[in-house]
Design a protein around this motif. Sequence first.
Motif: not given
Length: 319
Positions: A53-78
């Motif tokens: 449910l929650i991932s940690h240790g990713f600078l500026t995204r500590d506590g974000v859901s891994p699925l949300e992190l992937r969605a943000l990455g797809r949005e930036e790439f696309s």
Amino acid sequence: MSSEVLTPYGGDRFEAIIIGGGPAGLSVGLNLVRARRRVLILDSNRPRHSATLISHGFLTRDGVSPLELRALGREEFSAYPDAEFHQGLVDSITPPEGDDAGGDFLVVSRGVRGSADRRVTAPVVVLANGLSETLPALPSMRAYYGTSLHSCIECDAYEKAGEPLALIGETADLAERALLISQVTGDLIVFTNGSDAVTAAEEAGLGARGVAVDRREIADVVGDRSGLTGVALADGTVVPRTGGFVRPIWSVPLGFASQLDLVLDGDGFVVVSDGGATSVPGVFAAGDITPPGPQQLIVAAGAGARVAASVNRHLLGAL
């Protein structure tokens, strides 16, 4: 596929095809489109950490859901005009014919969730498809995995500080993992499920740090709506625990790449150079499928950026 009949980039021909849309693959893609490369990411949307449910240790995204992190990455790439993201399950990768090192790879994928099948080509393929994991075969393991029980100590140990914890596994690195967990709790029991995963010398060393080793077979993990409450042993004993860690068995799913002559290490991970080049010219790999295996999300993203730089230089050299 001969380089003499290659069409310009466009349509179903790309400069790089990335297989896997996790932090490693998305990082490769983002950095390549910023180098003005035409890039396709193929992803099945079946991430290994989907239960977390929650991932940690990713600078500026500590506590974000891994699925949300992937969605943000797809949005930036696309957002880049030369970027394309497609949901599909890769069936095969066919290398260039004969000794045509300048030719294209053919990648065939099956659409998932209503997306189309694809046949696409590129002179570079990046493998970033992540790992498959097999959890200990306990009936209720999945009910607590990602909430009370985790696999990544660096990611989730902080939130378990001071709790009575379990470490469940049957691999030779169990003692090392126990040492890491002992940094956050003084009440840790290592459950080897009847295996000899922890040697006598390791058990003595762990005991000196207050870590117990229980070698009895496990029947299941138990709990209630609040989460894990204990580890049930085959002899009927229930050892109270409120959380902990499991050591899955990881494997590298490369059936779709069977036509590539990839060199693997003794554990099945893809051997790469410092820049991510594999034993096959034009094929690169990034993330958890490369040694030493599973890493934090931010490490995978960093590896992706490094591989993107290598791919860009490779494409320049192919001109």
